[in-house]
Design a protein around this motif. Structure first.
Motif, PDB file in Angstrom:
ATOM      1  N   VAL A   1       0.800  -1.210   0.205  1.00  0.00           N
ATOM      2  CA  VAL A   1      -0.009  -0.142   0.084  1.00  0.00           C
ATOM      3  C   VAL A   1       0.824   1.267   0.040  1.00  0.00           C
ATOM      4  O   VAL A   1       2.136   1.433   0.265  1.00  0.00           O
ATOM      5  CB  VAL A   1      -0.931  -0.058   1.259  1.00  0.00           C
ATOM      6  N   GLU A   2       0.281   2.244  -0.581  1.00  0.00           N
ATOM      7  CA  GLU A   2       1.164   3.511  -0.661  1.00  0.00           C
ATOM      8  C   GLU A   2       0.763   4.488   0.374  1.00  0.00           C
ATOM      9  O   GLU A   2       1.558   5.404   0.864  1.00  0.00           O
ATOM     10  CB  GLU A   2       0.312   4.366  -1.786  1.00  0.00           C
ATOM     11  N   ARG A   3      -0.077   4.290   1.341  1.00  0.00           N
ATOM     12  CA  ARG A   3      -0.479   4.960   2.521  1.00  0.00           C
ATOM     13  C   ARG A   3      -1.074   4.468   3.630  1.00  0.00           C
ATOM     14  O   ARG A   3      -1.969   3.166   3.250  1.00  0.00           O
ATOM     15  CB  ARG A   3      -1.131   6.332   2.042  1.00  0.00           C
ATOM     16  N   ILE A   4      -0.911   4.883   4.759  1.00  0.00           N
ATOM     17  CA  ILE A   4      -1.771   4.098   5.920  1.00  0.00           C
ATOM     18  C   ILE A   4      -2.403   5.487   6.567  1.00  0.00           C
ATOM     19  O   ILE A   4      -1.703   6.659   6.781  1.00  0.00           O
ATOM     20  CB  ILE A   4      -0.906   3.606   6.851  1.00  0.00           C
ATOM     21  N   ILE A   5      -3.589   5.347   6.823  1.00  0.00           N
ATOM     22  CA  ILE A   5      -4.478   6.093   7.449  1.00  0.00           C
ATOM     23  C   ILE A   5      -4.875   5.669   8.891  1.00  0.00           C
ATOM     24  O   ILE A   5      -5.681   4.733   9.036  1.00  0.00           O
ATOM     25  CB  ILE A   5      -5.706   6.813   6.674  1.00  0.00           C
ATOM     26  N   ILE A   6      -4.692   6.355   9.953  1.00  0.00           N
ATOM     27  CA  ILE A   6      -4.968   6.029  11.380  1.00  0.00           C
ATOM     28  C   ILE A   6      -6.227   6.901  11.348  1.00  0.00           C
ATOM     29  O   ILE A   6      -6.003   8.275  11.174  1.00  0.00           O
ATOM     30  CB  ILE A   6      -4.092   6.453  12.375  1.00  0.00           C
ATOM     31  N   LEU A   7      -7.516   6.485  11.410  1.00  0.00           N
ATOM     32  CA  LEU A   7      -8.718   7.267  11.563  1.00  0.00           C
ATOM     33  C   LEU A   7      -9.450   7.385  13.071  1.00  0.00           C
ATOM     34  O   LEU A   7      -9.784   6.178  13.191  1.00  0.00           O
ATOM     35  CB  LEU A   7      -9.732   6.696  10.756  1.00  0.00           C
TER      36      LEU A   7
END
Ligand code: ZN
Length: 220
Positions: free
Chosen positions: A94-100
């Protein structure tokens, strides 16, 4: 029964939308998944990652746990979360990780104001120990503030803790340093209906999508 009917009808709509109207998308998804993004969110029923981001099947690889936490990379870390991160980063690339994170998080309330539970297990408090360092710091630094302000501060601080903990996974850190992977800390303010994002440069959560203007009173 009503909920079950709602879910079954919902599946019928999903079937229509994706298996009939978007055949090309599902034809490609049958070959395999290639999501660009790993999203780590809370289990909270009000904070659905696909709904909030308008995503289609195949867009997001999602891990949900109480309070959207990432444990540091240790031999005793929860493999349920760590294995999903490992698969997303090392296999799916994956190109990005989002912590939501989000407002009014019950997990954060549990770690900020722990209560003794009267049952055989206490997995919630056990899991929330991941966030204990930030909870302790917030309780100490904001001791004079209201509990609502403390909870809010802990919700934000725990997102930063999870971003820091992500960098303890060696293969993940390498990809960040090589510019192949970006990390984002997002916060859904469900009271105001706004989305905030952490700015490392400004050391603050800034609006990514601001709240809507005050709703007009229809009777006015
Ligand atoms: Zn939550």
């Amino acid at each position: 029964m009503e909920d079950i009917e709602k879910f079954i009808n919902g599946f019928s709509r999903f079937q229509q939308q994706y298996f009939q109207d978007s055949q090309a998308l599902f034809d490609s998804l049958r070959e395999g998944q290639r999501p660009s993004t790993l999203l780590i969110g809370c289990c909270d029923s009000r904070v659905d990652p696909m709904l909030l981001t308008g995503s289609d099947p195949g867009d997001l690889f999602v891990v949900r746990n109480i309070a959207n936490l990432v444990p540091a990379c240790t031999p005793t870390a929860s493999a349920g979360v760590s294995s999903a991160i490992e698969f997303a980063v090392c296999e799916l690339e994956v190109e990005r990780i989002i912590i939501l994170g989000h407002a009014r998080c019950g997990g954060i309330r549990a770690v900020m104001s722990p209560r003794k539970v009267e049952r055989e297990t206490d997995f919630v408090n056990q899991w929330m120990r991941v966030a204990e360092p930030v909870a302790e710091r917030v309780r100490r630094d904001l001791a004079h503030r209201s509990s609502a302000e403390q909870h809010h501060a802990c919700e934000l601080a725990s997102i930063l803790l999870s971003l820091d903990n992500l960098m303890t996974y060696p293969w993940l850190k390498r990809r960040v340093e090589q510019g192949l992977l970006k990390l984002h800390g997002w916060y859904f303010d469900l009271e105001k209906g706004a989305l905030m994002a952490y700015s490392a440069r400004q050391h603050a959560f800034l609006p990514l999508v601001g709240s809507l203007p005050e709703r007009q009173d229809a009777a006015a």
